[in-house]
Design a protein around this motif. Structure first.
Motif, short mmCIF file in Angstrom:
data_model
loop_
_atom_site.label_atom_id
_atom_site.label_comp_id
_atom_site.label_asym_id
_atom_site.label_seq_id
_atom_site.Cartn_x
_atom_site.Cartn_y
_atom_site.Cartn_z
N SER A 24 0.85 -1.18 0.00
CA SER A 24 0.00 0.00 0.00
C SER A 24 0.89 1.24 0.00
N VAL A 25 0.32 2.34 -0.45
CA VAL A 25 1.05 3.61 -0.52
C VAL A 25 0.30 4.64 0.33
N VAL A 26 1.01 5.31 1.21
CA VAL A 26 0.42 6.34 2.06
C VAL A 26 1.22 7.63 1.89
N VAL A 27 0.57 8.67 1.39
CA VAL A 27 1.22 9.98 1.31
C VAL A 27 1.08 10.63 2.68
N LEU A 28 2.16 10.60 3.45
CA LEU A 28 2.12 11.07 4.83
C LEU A 28 2.07 12.60 4.92
N LEU A 29 2.93 13.25 4.15
CA LEU A 29 3.03 14.71 4.17
C LEU A 29 3.05 15.20 2.73
N ARG A 30 2.24 16.16 2.43
CA ARG A 30 2.15 16.71 1.07
C ARG A 30 3.12 17.86 0.92
N GLY A 171 17.48 14.19 -14.05
CA GLY A 171 17.12 15.50 -14.56
C GLY A 171 17.12 16.60 -13.54
N HIS A 172 16.25 16.54 -12.55
CA HIS A 172 16.05 17.68 -11.66
C HIS A 172 17.34 18.06 -10.93
N ALA A 173 17.95 17.08 -10.27
CA ALA A 173 19.18 17.36 -9.52
C ALA A 173 20.40 16.78 -10.23
N GLY A 174 20.31 16.64 -11.52
CA GLY A 174 21.39 16.05 -12.30
C GLY A 174 21.00 14.66 -12.77
N LEU A 175 21.98 13.75 -12.77
CA LEU A 175 21.73 12.42 -13.32
C LEU A 175 21.39 11.39 -12.24
N GLY A 176 21.32 11.81 -10.97
CA GLY A 176 21.16 10.84 -9.90
C GLY A 176 19.76 10.67 -9.35
N ASP A 177 18.78 11.40 -9.86
CA ASP A 177 17.43 11.32 -9.30
C ASP A 177 16.85 9.91 -9.48
N VAL A 178 16.03 9.50 -8.50
CA VAL A 178 15.34 8.22 -8.59
C VAL A 178 13.87 8.40 -8.22
N SER A 179 13.05 7.45 -8.66
CA SER A 179 11.63 7.40 -8.30
C SER A 179 11.31 5.98 -7.83
N VAL A 180 10.27 5.87 -7.00
CA VAL A 180 9.82 4.57 -6.51
C VAL A 180 8.52 4.22 -7.20
N VAL A 181 8.45 3.02 -7.76
CA VAL A 181 7.31 2.58 -8.55
C VAL A 181 6.64 1.41 -7.84
N VAL A 182 5.34 1.57 -7.55
CA VAL A 182 4.57 0.56 -6.82
C VAL A 182 3.41 0.14 -7.70
N SER A 183 3.39 -1.11 -8.12
CA SER A 183 2.28 -1.61 -8.92
C SER A 183 1.36 -2.47 -8.06
N GLY A 184 0.16 -2.74 -8.57
CA GLY A 184 -0.77 -3.60 -7.86
C GLY A 184 -1.58 -2.91 -6.78
N THR A 185 -1.66 -1.58 -6.80
CA THR A 185 -2.50 -0.90 -5.82
C THR A 185 -3.93 -0.78 -6.36
N ALA A 186 -4.83 -0.36 -5.49
CA ALA A 186 -6.23 -0.18 -5.90
C ALA A 186 -6.37 0.90 -6.97
N SER A 187 -5.38 1.78 -7.08
CA SER A 187 -5.39 2.83 -8.09
C SER A 187 -4.44 2.54 -9.23
N GLY A 188 -3.94 1.32 -9.33
CA GLY A 188 -3.01 0.96 -10.38
C GLY A 188 -1.57 1.19 -9.97
N THR A 189 -0.76 1.61 -10.90
CA THR A 189 0.66 1.84 -10.65
C THR A 189 0.87 3.25 -10.11
N VAL A 190 1.51 3.33 -8.95
CA VAL A 190 1.81 4.61 -8.31
C VAL A 190 3.31 4.88 -8.46
N VAL A 191 3.65 6.06 -8.95
CA VAL A 191 5.05 6.47 -9.05
C VAL A 191 5.29 7.63 -8.09
N VAL A 192 6.15 7.41 -7.11
CA VAL A 192 6.57 8.47 -6.20
C VAL A 192 7.80 9.11 -6.83
#
Length: 250
Positions: A24-30, A171-192
């Motif tokens: 599950s994915v929980v956005v704790l702080l916006r 891109g944003h901070a150069g070449l080192g940025d990363v994102s977390v990808v969570v599939s299988g949620t009730a809303s489909g694939t979530v990319v943080v």
């Protein structure tokens, strides 16, 4: 955005919970970013997101680095418990601890902290999690500071568990940025996505803060092609609505 994509806000929260199996994915702080005065100053903090396995148990002696394991085993161990994506700035310490406690998670229970990039409003409270493995940008280390090699690249994500990956999204901070990808949620694939997207409808304003706009544009297109929901760095989560027939990225 682009011609084949529309977006709409994902209402609710924070915290905003998206149930899923096995994560599950929980956005704790916006996150937010607000101009201050007329001199270009900004008051800002980054979004903080918790990825929770459906089943997890506190691990014993996580403060000690595992021995005799390869990088992939260590990554999977790190992804077996609560995973925190970004920590916000140090000024958000109390809010972060309260938000974690509301979901039954103590700092010592967090098994991995992913810092999408090294800016202070995204990794300013790493010190709260000395027992967690850390993946900050492209540096992966175990508790105690044992750094492990890996092959993360735009064509080679890091697998933390079934449906849970870390993507290189430069891109944003150069070449080192990363994102977390969570599939299988009730809303489909979530990319943080960290600051790949500042917020929904960020137009071309993100270019002003980008160290590598060409790479970031490539990352944005990749995320939009894969995500059903994006958690941006400085705004509320939003849905991605693609035209019928648009292929997604695996």
């Amino acid at each position: 955005m682009c011609s084949w994509v529309q977006t709409q806000p994902l209402r609710g929260g924070p915290p905003l919970s998206i149930p899923g199996d096995p994560y599950s994915v929980v956005v704790l702080l916006r996150g937010y970013s607000e101009p201050q005065g007329t001199g270009g100053a900004q008051k800002a903090d980054g979004s903080v997101t918790l990825v929770l396995p459906k089943v997890w148990e506190p691990r014993v002696a996580r403060g000690e680095a595992p021995s005799g394991t390869d990088t992939q085993t260590a990554l999977e161990q790190a992804g077996s418990g609560p995973v925190l994506v970004d920590t916000g700035g140090p000024w958000a310490r109390d809010a972060l601890l309260a938000a974690l406690a509301a979901h039954g998670v103590t700092p010592d229970a967090v098994t991995l902290v992913v810092g999408t990039h090294g800016h202070s409003d995204h990794v300013g409270s790493l010190g709260l999690f000395p027992r967690a493995a850390l993946l900050v940008s492209h540096d992966f280390c175990l508790p105690g500071g044992l750094y492990l090699p890996h092959a993360l690249s735009e064509s080679c994500p890091l697998r933390l568990g079934p449906g849970l990956e870390v993507w290189a999204t430069p891109g944003h901070a150069g070449l080192g940025d990363v994102s977390v990808v969570v599939s299988g949620t009730a809303s489909g694939t979530v990319v943080v996505a960290g600051d790949v997207f500042e917020r929904e409808d960020d137009g071309d304003t993100w270019r002003q803060l980008s160290e590598n706009p060409a790479a970031q544009e490539r990352s944005r297109q990749r995320v939009l092609a894969a995500a059903d929901v994006v958690v941006p760095g400085h705004g509320g989560p939003f849905r991605v609505l693609r035209e019928p027939g648009v292929r997604t990225v695996n």
